[in-house]
Design a protein around this motif. Structure first.
Motif, PDB file in Angstrom:
ATOM      1  N   GLY A   1     -50.858  22.478 -57.572  1.00  0.00           N
ATOM      2  CA  GLY A   1     -51.213  21.787 -58.798  1.00  0.00           C
ATOM      3  C   GLY A   1     -50.197  20.752 -59.224  1.00  0.00           C
ATOM      4  O   GLY A   1     -49.609  20.036 -58.403  1.00  0.00           O
ATOM      5  N   PHE A   2     -49.935  20.704 -60.528  1.00  0.00           N
ATOM      6  CA  PHE A   2     -49.065  19.687 -61.111  1.00  0.00           C
ATOM      7  C   PHE A   2     -47.661  19.737 -60.516  1.00  0.00           C
ATOM      8  O   PHE A   2     -47.047  18.707 -60.237  1.00  0.00           O
ATOM      9  CB  PHE A   2     -49.016  19.896 -62.624  1.00  0.00           C
ATOM     10  N   ASP A   3     -47.131  20.946 -60.272  1.00  0.00           N
ATOM     11  CA  ASP A   3     -45.773  21.083 -59.747  1.00  0.00           C
ATOM     12  C   ASP A   3     -45.647  20.486 -58.345  1.00  0.00           C
ATOM     13  O   ASP A   3     -44.593  19.959 -57.980  1.00  0.00           O
ATOM     14  CB  ASP A   3     -45.375  22.553 -59.697  1.00  0.00           C
TER      15      ASP A   3
ATOM     16  N   HIS B   1     -54.708  20.449 -65.732  1.00  0.00           N
ATOM     17  CA  HIS B   1     -54.281  19.105 -65.364  1.00  0.00           C
ATOM     18  C   HIS B   1     -55.372  18.435 -64.558  1.00  0.00           C
ATOM     19  O   HIS B   1     -56.146  19.088 -63.862  1.00  0.00           O
ATOM     20  CB  HIS B   1     -52.986  19.147 -64.539  1.00  0.00           C
ATOM     21  N   LYS B   2     -55.392  17.134 -64.606  1.00  0.00           N
ATOM     22  CA  LYS B   2     -56.377  16.375 -63.846  1.00  0.00           C
ATOM     23  C   LYS B   2     -55.655  15.679 -62.695  1.00  0.00           C
ATOM     24  O   LYS B   2     -54.648  15.013 -62.890  1.00  0.00           O
ATOM     25  CB  LYS B   2     -57.049  15.333 -64.729  1.00  0.00           C
ATOM     26  N   TYR B   3     -56.168  15.869 -61.466  1.00  0.00           N
ATOM     27  CA  TYR B   3     -55.592  15.241 -60.276  1.00  0.00           C
ATOM     28  C   TYR B   3     -56.573  14.207 -59.761  1.00  0.00           C
ATOM     29  O   TYR B   3     -57.762  14.490 -59.605  1.00  0.00           O
ATOM     30  CB  TYR B   3     -55.312  16.288 -59.190  1.00  0.00           C
TER      31      TYR B   3
ATOM     32  N   GLN C   1     -44.662  16.792 -58.336  1.00  0.00           N
ATOM     33  CA  GLN C   1     -43.411  16.335 -58.929  1.00  0.00           C
ATOM     34  C   GLN C   1     -42.342  16.162 -57.870  1.00  0.00           C
ATOM     35  O   GLN C   1     -42.186  16.991 -56.969  1.00  0.00           O
ATOM     36  CB  GLN C   1     -42.933  17.333 -59.997  1.00  0.00           C
TER      37      GLN C   1
ATOM     38  N   ASN D   1     -57.292  20.361 -55.990  1.00  0.00           N
ATOM     39  CA  ASN D   1     -55.983  20.999 -56.032  1.00  0.00           C
ATOM     40  C   ASN D   1     -55.034  20.253 -55.100  1.00  0.00           C
ATOM     41  O   ASN D   1     -55.460  19.505 -54.215  1.00  0.00           O
ATOM     42  CB  ASN D   1     -56.093  22.468 -55.617  1.00  0.00           C
TER      43      ASN D   1
ATOM     44  N   SER E   1     -51.197  12.569 -61.290  1.00  0.00           N
ATOM     45  CA  SER E   1     -51.592  13.420 -62.416  1.00  0.00           C
ATOM     46  C   SER E   1     -50.869  12.951 -63.671  1.00  0.00           C
ATOM     47  O   SER E   1     -51.486  12.641 -64.676  1.00  0.00           O
ATOM     48  CB  SER E   1     -51.256  14.887 -62.135  1.00  0.00           C
ATOM     49  N   LYS E   2     -49.559  12.864 -63.578  1.00  0.00           N
ATOM     50  CA  LYS E   2     -48.756  12.449 -64.717  1.00  0.00           C
ATOM     51  C   LYS E   2     -48.908  10.951 -64.991  1.00  0.00           C
ATOM     52  O   LYS E   2     -49.022  10.504 -66.136  1.00  0.00           O
ATOM     53  CB  LYS E   2     -47.289  12.796 -64.451  1.00  0.00           C
TER      54      LYS E   2
END
Length: 599
Positions: A591-593, A482-484, A596, A581, A549-550
């Motif tokens: 990360g991605f989680d 994923h890209k942040y 959210q 990160n 990210s999303k």
């Protein structure tokens, strides 16, 4: 004794009692003016010195009370000695049962007013100990002696000099002391810019940190001035006339100042108009009981112009740093008010009582009285001014030699709250919060997908949006697939609420908001403070940090651009950074989680 005589006796006794009570109420109003002086001085200076200023204004009254008990009251109101001083005494302690309590309290609060005028002109760089010594000396010696000449049966009272409530005895004396003190003390660091030869080539503005508090102080002073001028009234018609002139003069002065600064600086100057209200009050103080409405209007009009001239003259000609305009308000308008009696005094005023040593009624030049009263007023002004100038020069140089007058450079830069009083801040616990500025109901702006703003569109101003808000492009950095990306947005405070709502509607799950200060290459829009241009000032902004990210980064950027854009200088900037990160501290998710919003 017939009924008519009994009625007259009752009315006389009741009237005497009422005015005795009003005399003390007036004294309480004058005491309340100490709060006004404190607020004006604090508001017109920088926040790092607020505690020091409050302390000085408090100690002016407290130290003044002590020395006034010991010697000041005797020199002012004691038995006259050759027309120069009153005979010192301790009747307050040795003959308390017959002591004139009301006279003591009334004269004490006036004495404290004289002392506190100097505080503003010497603000932000004076040693607290040295200021306390000065305050004691002026309350014990300087003020009581010259006030005895005018109000204690001294030589000026004998020749017909008129200063009903203190344009000369209080305000001019305080203003001259302020001028001398500020000159000997020197300007605040950075006030005047010099070239390589030491010549002053530029005046810098130091805007007051809280004009709201300054305005509150002016209103407190204006209220107190009704007691300042009216407490010594001896009849209801005279009291009404004093209230009238005490209202007209400051109102006219403020209107004249507003119009003049509006023309000269293209905007009506807030702080200068506040000074003008005080200038009008100072100017009418000497003749409030002997002028009519026309005279009060003329006195106020001149005061409104004189205060602007005074501030400019100190900055650009004398190069004396007076943070609050004390010299322009009190010195110049104290002089003007004293002289104005010789021009505008009229016997049509209730209970008119100006007369020379032979008992002949004297009127102002413009009301057919000739030059005699004007000459007497000029004599009084000259005598009191010379006394004050000579004695205060001696006092300040002695204080400078014995204690030192000015704090060190490091202490001045740090602020006197911390260095003189151990007070980290007068506003401890106070935190700025983002402004919620909304004008009407506006729909949130969201830009998604292939809906970028037209590059050539200009909403208001001369700069296209694509050029007004640069975007910094960074190389792609991926960690777990994923890209942040961190998007940092700098914007005006007034735009924050709309930006926040638009971001939330876009799907952003969180943001960090900070109050920051900054300026771009343009260094902000040129503005004027008290006639001095403000340059390179840091302007208040909001910094919004968002990690996504999303949600597509381009959607965030385009939405922000559309929300913030006006085309004017100061719209803001957007910076884009890659993030390695993201860690949610409570759950340990990374990360991605971690980005959210699952709660």
């Amino acid at each position: 004794m017939d009924a008519t005589a009994i009625k007259a006796l009752i009315e006389e006794n009741v009237s005497g009692s009422v005015f005795s009570v009003w005399f003390l109420i007036g004294a309480a109003l004058v005491f309340w003016m100490q709060a006004g002086f404190a607020m004006v001085e604090a508001g017109f200076t920088r926040a790092k010195n607020t505690g020091n200023i409050i302390m000085k204004n408090l100690m002016d009254f407290c130290i003044g009370t002590v020395v006034f008990i010991l010697i000041g009251f005797g020199l002012l109101m004691g038995e006259d000695l050759v027309g120069f001083i009153g005979k010192p005494g301790f009747d307050l302690f040795t003959a308390y049962e017959g002591f004139d309590f009301s006279s003591f309290v009334f004269n004490l609060v006036f004495c404290a007013t004289t002392a506190t005028i100097v505080s503003g002109a010497m603000a932000e760089r004076t040693k607290f100990l040295s200021y306390c010594v000065y305050s004691a000396v002026i309350s014990a010696l300087i003020y009581p002696i010259e006030a005895h000449w005018i109000w204690g049966g001294g030589w000026l009272a004998g020749v017909g000099f008129h200063d009903f409530a203190g344009s000369c005895a209080i305000h001019m004396v305080g203003g001259i002391s302020a001028l001398i003190g500020a000159k000997i003390l020197g300007p605040r660091i950075g006030k005047f810019q010099k070239d390589e030869k030491g010549k002053i080539v530029k005046v810098n503005a130091f805007p007051g940190h809280n004009i709201t508090i300054g305005a509150l102080g002016v209103f407190i002073l204006w209220l107190g001035w009704y007691g300042f001028n009216g407490a010594a009234a001896t009849s209801v018609p005279q009291l009404g006339s004093i209230f009238l002139t005490t209202t007209i003069a400051p109102a006219v002065a403020t209107v004249v100042c507003m119009i003049f600064t509006w023309i000269k600086y293209k905007k009506p100057d807030v702080s200068m108009c506040l000074n003008a209200s005080l200038a009008g009050l100072v100017a009418i103080t000497a003749g409030c009981d002997v002028t009519d409405a026309a005279g009060a209007t003329a006195i106020g009009a001149v005061a409104g112009l004189l205060v602007v001239f005074g501030v400019w003259f100190l900055d650009y000609v004398l190069h004396i740093d007076d943070p609050v305009g004390a010299v322009a308000v009190h010195c110049l308008n104290g002089i003007w008010g004293t002289i104005a009696v010789g021009l505008f005094a009229t016997s049509s005023a209730p209970d008119y009582a100006i007369a020379d040593a032979a008992g002949n009624t004297l009127e102002g030049l413009f009301y057919g009285g000739g030059f005699k009263l004007l000459g007497i007023q000029l004599t009084g002004f000259g005598a009191v001014a010379c006394w004050t100038a000579i004695t205060m020069i001696i006092v300040f140089f002695l204080i400078k030699a014995i204690f030192g007058l000015r704090v060190s450079r490091e202490e001045e830069i740090t602020g006197l709250d911390a260095t003189e009083h151990g007070l980290p801040s007068a506003y401890a616990g106070f935190a700025m919060l983002p402004e919620d500025v909304t004008e009407g109901v506006e729909e949130e702006t969201v830009v998604t997908g292939d809906e970028p703003m037209e590059a050539a569109v200009v909403v208001s101003g001369d700069v296209p949006a694509a050029e007004a808000i640069p975007v910094k492009k960074m190389p792609v950095f991926a960690s777990d697939g994923h890209k942040y990306t961190k998007v940092e947005i700098i914007c005006k405070e007034a735009k924050f609420e709309k930006l926040k709502n638009s971001m939330m509607k876009l799907g952003i799950t969180g943001m960090t908001v900070s109050h920051v200060l900054g300026c771009g290459v343009q260094k902000g829009k040129p503005e004027f403070y008290r006639g001095v241009q403000i340059e390179a000032n840091l302007l208040p902004k909001i910094q919004v940090d968002i990690v996504v990210s999303k949600v597509p980064v381009r959607d965030v950027i385009e939405t922000a651009k559309k929300v913030l854009y006006t085309g004017h200088i100061g719209d803001g900037k957007i910076f884009v950074y890659d993030v390695e990160n993201v860690v949610k501290v409570r759950t340990g998710e990374e990360g991605f989680d971690a980005l959210q919003d699952v709660e």
